[in-house]
Each structure stands twice: as structure tokens, then as C-alpha cells.
Design a protein around this motif. Structure first.
Motif, PDB file in Angstrom:
ATOM      1  N   ALA A   1      20.241  11.342   9.971  1.00  0.00           N
ATOM      2  CA  ALA A   1      21.392  10.980   9.137  1.00  0.00           C
ATOM      3  C   ALA A   1      22.104   9.750   9.684  1.00  0.00           C
ATOM      4  O   ALA A   1      22.519   8.858   8.921  1.00  0.00           O
ATOM      5  N   VAL A   2      22.238   9.676  10.988  1.00  0.00           N
ATOM      6  CA  VAL A   2      22.910   8.520  11.586  1.00  0.00           C
ATOM      7  C   VAL A   2      22.099   7.250  11.339  1.00  0.00           C
ATOM      8  O   VAL A   2      22.652   6.201  10.959  1.00  0.00           O
ATOM      9  N   ALA A   3      20.795   7.341  11.526  1.00  0.00           N
ATOM     10  CA  ALA A   3      19.957   6.163  11.276  1.00  0.00           C
ATOM     11  C   ALA A   3      19.992   5.768   9.806  1.00  0.00           C
ATOM     12  O   ALA A   3      20.017   4.579   9.468  1.00  0.00           O
ATOM     13  N   GLY A   4      20.010   6.776   8.924  1.00  0.00           N
ATOM     14  CA  GLY A   4      20.104   6.465   7.500  1.00  0.00           C
ATOM     15  C   GLY A   4      21.425   5.816   7.143  1.00  0.00           C
ATOM     16  O   GLY A   4      21.476   4.879   6.326  1.00  0.00           O
ATOM     17  N   TYR A   5      22.487   6.300   7.737  1.00  0.00           N
ATOM     18  CA  TYR A   5      23.792   5.687   7.488  1.00  0.00           C
ATOM     19  C   TYR A   5      23.810   4.237   7.961  1.00  0.00           C
ATOM     20  O   TYR A   5      24.293   3.339   7.248  1.00  0.00           O
ATOM     21  N   LEU A   6      23.278   4.006   9.136  1.00  0.00           N
ATOM     22  CA  LEU A   6      23.236   2.632   9.656  1.00  0.00           C
ATOM     23  C   LEU A   6      22.318   1.754   8.818  1.00  0.00           C
ATOM     24  O   LEU A   6      22.595   0.562   8.626  1.00  0.00           O
ATOM     25  N   ARG A   7      21.262   2.325   8.321  1.00  0.00           N
ATOM     26  CA  ARG A   7      20.358   1.557   7.471  1.00  0.00           C
ATOM     27  C   ARG A   7      21.044   1.177   6.173  1.00  0.00           C
ATOM     28  O   ARG A   7      20.892   0.055   5.686  1.00  0.00           O
TER      29      ARG A   7
ATOM     30  N   PRO B   1      18.446  -0.503  12.657  1.00  0.00           N
ATOM     31  CA  PRO B   1      19.172   0.774  12.606  1.00  0.00           C
ATOM     32  C   PRO B   1      18.663   1.793  13.622  1.00  0.00           C
ATOM     33  O   PRO B   1      19.468   2.559  14.178  1.00  0.00           O
ATOM     34  N   ASP B   2      17.363   1.824  13.875  1.00  0.00           N
ATOM     35  CA  ASP B   2      16.853   2.807  14.839  1.00  0.00           C
ATOM     36  C   ASP B   2      17.372   2.529  16.241  1.00  0.00           C
ATOM     37  O   ASP B   2      17.763   3.448  16.972  1.00  0.00           O
ATOM     38  N   ASP B   3      17.369   1.277  16.614  1.00  0.00           N
ATOM     39  CA  ASP B   3      17.854   0.918  17.948  1.00  0.00           C
ATOM     40  C   ASP B   3      19.351   1.201  18.071  1.00  0.00           C
ATOM     41  O   ASP B   3      19.806   1.725  19.099  1.00  0.00           O
ATOM     42  N   LEU B   4      20.087   0.874  17.025  1.00  0.00           N
ATOM     43  CA  LEU B   4      21.518   1.131  17.092  1.00  0.00           C
ATOM     44  C   LEU B   4      21.813   2.635  17.061  1.00  0.00           C
ATOM     45  O   LEU B   4      22.770   3.090  17.695  1.00  0.00           O
ATOM     46  N   ALA B   5      20.994   3.390  16.365  1.00  0.00           N
ATOM     47  CA  ALA B   5      21.167   4.843  16.370  1.00  0.00           C
ATOM     48  C   ALA B   5      20.951   5.400  17.774  1.00  0.00           C
ATOM     49  O   ALA B   5      21.692   6.289  18.223  1.00  0.00           O
ATOM     50  N   ASN B   6      19.974   4.886  18.457  1.00  0.00           N
ATOM     51  CA  ASN B   6      19.775   5.312  19.845  1.00  0.00           C
ATOM     52  C   ASN B   6      20.981   4.974  20.702  1.00  0.00           C
ATOM     53  O   ASN B   6      21.399   5.768  21.553  1.00  0.00           O
ATOM     54  N   GLU B   7      21.533   3.811  20.462  1.00  0.00           N
ATOM     55  CA  GLU B   7      22.705   3.410  21.234  1.00  0.00           C
ATOM     56  C   GLU B   7      23.900   4.304  20.915  1.00  0.00           C
ATOM     57  O   GLU B   7      24.659   4.675  21.806  1.00  0.00           O
ATOM     58  N   VAL B   8      24.019   4.678  19.647  1.00  0.00           N
ATOM     59  CA  VAL B   8      25.110   5.567  19.247  1.00  0.00           C
ATOM     60  C   VAL B   8      24.981   6.911  19.966  1.00  0.00           C
ATOM     61  O   VAL B   8      25.957   7.439  20.518  1.00  0.00           O
ATOM     62  N   PHE B   9      23.802   7.448  19.989  1.00  0.00           N
ATOM     63  CA  PHE B   9      23.614   8.750  20.644  1.00  0.00           C
ATOM     64  C   PHE B   9      23.791   8.642  22.153  1.00  0.00           C
ATOM     65  O   PHE B   9      24.252   9.586  22.797  1.00  0.00           O
TER      66      PHE B   9
END
Lengths: 185, 285
Positions: A33-39, A46-54
Motif C-alpha cells: 500500500a505504501v509503495a502504491g501510494y508513492l507510485r 517508489p520502491d526505493d522510497l518505500a524502503n526508506e519509509v519503512f
């Protein structure tokens, strides 16, 4: 649903204690969901930023008070701020400033350039038709599955403002659908 | 703009979606209110149902998933089995070679201490039985380019071989004697030491046989002489063993072997002079 929340509550408790199983469970539950939101926010990676978010979230998860639902809204708050930071960073790029000149009045225009990365052309078209605030609210309500109050906390607006934004956002979507006569399958 | 404000253009937008319908649509249950809009919301919702992205290295380390390698134990066991099988083959082959007395002397000695096979100095049929002189090198097999004269001297001295010794089958081969063949590797080492230090071989390495008594039993004593020490003396105009003009293997009946050091005490005066000249030549070599 209740069972899932109980499971995520347990995972959150484990994550607060530094248990790797808790981190793993929370990541599997929310990463998509987080990656989808960022996308949908047109983040470049978005995948890299999702990793950073987590990574940010897990490092400070012991400060989170409340249950798994509270953790989810807190997590999307981190993702929301990360997307804004990334948009600001990209806006500083000279080439992108030139591309954004004609849309500078609406704000958050950096995301528009990356809309072509979204898989569905229809979804892209629908999101483009929204004002940034409307888009943020609708994405947090739909993709993030947050409540009105949680969404209001994330976007730093009042409860009533979020209600109005989501209403107007849906109206804008309806108008776009009528104009394009496009009905998603 | 303060929080809660709306954009100016939003004020003119039609708000034809009431609050209840909006809540229903966003909850995914407003299909009957506006199917098209409900489908659009569903399409947007699909963005959040994608598969989780692969976690980064830092995140995997935090989640404890980095060390997980499901095939690692099986792979480790497979390698352990291979290494064990290879070790068993090596040990078995070494043991077999040791039993067959086919290993190099140092290794044969080392393995014989483990109870496998017999030492390199031992003989298969008894204390005086000869063994093939493998470690003695080319000198034992026949005359080399530098030892041809010595080899011919050996062939010409047939009387000093020990009883039961195996006759040489090749021209110029040294008859293997009990004393000469036993310390194969030791003889080689002694030869090397003698060359370096100028001391005779028997002083540095005694063969495991009774010491010969050359003065009293010239015909039956065993000879430990090897052509190698004679090679040193050959520039002197005559061999060390043949310093008396006779055979290498103590053909004068008094010297055990000209080059094995016994001549220092039992040789004739002429032979002692020959040995001294040899000792002088060693540093020059």
C-alpha cells in the motif's frame, strides 16, 4: 478484519520490542500500500522510497502509541512527507523547473511528469484531473485505507476540510469520467 | 493558506456528491449510487494492493531476513559429504601404498609409525634381505655421465656383495648389499651431507646393520660404499675407493669403502692421503 488487526497489533508490539518478526509482519502488511501510494504520487522510484519509509518507521517504531491502525496512519504520514520531500528535491532540478513552469499554479506539479509511470492510463487520467489536495486526500482514504480523522492528521487539515476535499475530489472524478466517457473495467 | 482551506477553484466545482455517497464510495460500497465512479475508485484502490517491493539490504538486516538461506544447510551437508569421501579416498590410497611399500621413504616411515605398512628401512623377508635401491638415485641404477668410471669399477668388484644379495641385472648397476641398500634415503642424505661437510657418510648416518670389520674380515664384510663419494675423488686422478688402485668396494681388502669415512681410521697410508686430498677438494667444489 478484526483478526488481522489483532495479528498486526501483535506484530506492532513485537516491533516495538525490536523483534525482527514484528518488522517482517508489518512490512508484508503495509509495504504494498505504501509503495502504491508513492507510485500514485509520482515518485521517481517508489520502491526505493518505500524502503526508506519503512526504515525510518522501524527505527522509531518504539515511539508509536496506539494500535495497528494508529501505526498505519503514522506510517502513511511518513510516506506522505517523504513524497513531498522528494517532490521538492526534484523540483530543484533545472530541467524539471522548466517543465513545471506552466503548472506552477497548482503546486505538487512534479508528480504530473511521472504520471506516465503509472500502469493504468485511466487511473493516471483520473488522478491528473484532481487538485493536489484532493488527490492526497483520496489516495490516503482509498489506497491508504485511512479514516477521515487519520487522513486529516496526515495532511494537517481539519476533519471538515478533509470531508470537503474528498467530496469535491469524487465530483471531479465523476466529471472527468463523463467528459471522457471512459468507464473503467 | 491555513489548514482546512480549499483552493479557490474548488469553490466553483459542483458538489453533487453528498457526504453519505462519498463515504459509501470511498468505502467501496457505492456501486448502486454511481457504478462508473465506484469503478474508478476501485481502480485507484488497486494501486495499494500491489505486491510489496523487495526490501533493501538495510531493511532486510533489520527484519532479520538477510541471513536466511534455505538451501545453505543442505549445501553444507553436501560439501561435507564430498570432503569426507575425498579424505577417505586419500587415506585409503595412502594406506594401500604404504602397505605395498611404495611410498617415499619419509612418508613411509611416518605412516609406519601409525601401524600401517613397514618402515622404509625394513626389509620384507628379513634383516639382510635386499630391497630395490630406489632412493639411491641414478647411482644405484647404473653409471651416469659423471660416474661411468666408478660404475665400471663396481662391476669389476664382484666379491663384496653380501650373501643373499640380489645380483645386478643391468650393466653397471651397483650390487645391492644389506648394508648398502638398507638406508636408501639415509644414504642419500649422508651423501649430501658428506659432500657439503667433507665428512664421510657413515659418520653422519649409521646404517642399521652391524658395523663391518674390514681389517679382519675383508671378504665377507658388507660394503656401504656408493659411487657418489668416489665421484668427488675422481678429479684427483683416481677414485676415493680406488685410491689404492683397486676396486671401489674396498677391493684392497682393508678399506671398507674409500669414501664412506672408514678409511680415516682403517685405510692405508696412501688411501688416507687420498682422502685428505678429497677433503681439500670438497670446499672447492
Amino acid at each position: 478484519m478484526t483478526q488481522i488487526l489483532c495479528r498486526l497489533d501483535l506484530a506492532l508490539q513485537r516491533a516495538r520490542e525490536g523483534d525482527a518478526r514484528g518488522f517482517d509482519e508489518l512490512y508484508r502488511a503495509h509495504a504494498g500500500a505504501v509503495a502504491g501510494y508513492l507510485r500514485a504520487r509520482n515518485v521517481s522510484d517508489p520502491d526505493d522510497l518505500a524502503n526508506e519509509v519503512f526504515l525510518r518507521a522501524f527505527r522509531t517504531v518504539h515511539t508509536v502509541q496506539g494500535d495497528a491502525s494508529r501505526f498505519r496512519s503514522w506510517l502513511f504520514g511518513i510516506a506522505h512527507n517523504a513524497a513531498i520531500d522528494e517532490a521538492r528535491h526534484r523540483r530543484r532540478q533545472p530541467v524539471q523547473q522548466t517543465l513545471r513552469a506552466e503548472h506552477s499554479d497548482v503546486g505538487g506539479d512534479v508528480e504530473d511528469e511521472a504520471l506516465r509511470h503509472i500502469e493504468s492510463d485511466l487511473v493516471r487520467t483520473l488522478l491528473e484531473s484532481l487538485a493536489p489536495d484532493q488527490r492526497d486526500v483520496l489516495l490516503l482514504r482509498v489506497v491508504g485505507d485511512l479514516s477521515v480523522a487519520q487522513t486529516a492528521a496526515v495532511v494537517d487539515k481539519s476533519y471538515e476540510a478533509v470531508k470537503a476535499l474528498q467530496r469535491r475530489g469524487l465530483a471531479a472524478l465523476r466529471r472527468t469520467l463523463q467528459d471522457r466517457e471512459a468507464v473503467p473495467q | 493558506m491555513s489548514p482546512g482551506d480549499v483552493h479557490g477553484d474548488e469553490m466553483n466545482e459542483p458538489t453533487d456528491v453528498d457526504e453519505a455517497a462519498a463515504d459509501a464510495l470511498l468505502a467501496g460500497s457505492g456501486q448502486e449510487l454511481d457504478p462508473a465512479l465506484a469503478a474508478a475508485v476501485l481502480a485507484i484502490r488497486g494501486l495499494g494492493t500491489s505486491a510489496p517491493p523487495p526490501p533493501s539490504d538495510d531493511l532486510m538486516q533489520l527484519m532479520g531476513t538477510a541471513p536466511k538461506r534455505p538451501n545453505a544447510p543442505r549445501r553444507t551437508r553436501r560439501w561435507q559429504a564430498k570432503i569426507g569421501a575425498a579424505a577417505a579416498v586419500v587415506i585409503g590410497a595412502t594406506g594401500g601404498l604404504a602397505t605395498a611399500h611404495a611410498l617415499p621413504a619419509p612418508m613411509q616411515d611416518a605412516i609406519s609409525r601409525l601401524g600401517i605398512g613397514r618402515p622404509a628401512h625394513s626389509h620384507p623377508s628379513g634383516s639382510n634381505a635386499p630391497t630395490p635401491n630406489r632412493a639411491a638415485g641414478p647411482a644405484a641404477l647404473g653409471p651416469s655421465s659423471t660416474e661411468k668410471g666408478i660404475g665400471s669399477a663396481v662391476v669389476g668388484a664382484p666379491t663384496t656383495t653380501a650373501p643373499g644379495s640380489r645380483p645386478a641385472t643391468r650393466p653397471g648397476a651397483v650390487p645391492s648389499t644389506a648394508a648398502g641398500s638398507a638406508p636408501n634415503s639415509c644414504a642419500a642424505r649422508a651423501k649430501h651431507g658428506a659432500v657439503l661437510s667433507g665428512v664421510s657418510a657413515t659418520q653422519t648416518c649409521s646404517p642399521p646393520v652391524p658395523a663391518p670389520t674390514p681389517l679382519t674380515a675383508p671378504k665377507t664384510t658388507t660394503s656401504t660404499s656408493t659411487p657418489t663419494t668416489s665421484t668427488i675423488a675422481s678429479p684427483n686422478g683416481g677414485s676415493n675407493a680406488g685410491g689404492n688402485g683397486k676396486s671401489n668396494a674396498g677391493g684392497n681388502g682393508k678399506s671398507n669403502a674409500g669414501g664412506n669415512g672408514k678409511t680415516k681410521t682403517v685405510g692405508t697410508g696412501r688411501q688416507r692421503r687420498s682422502n685428505r686430498s678429497t677433503a681439500r677438494l670438497v670446499p672447492m667444489l
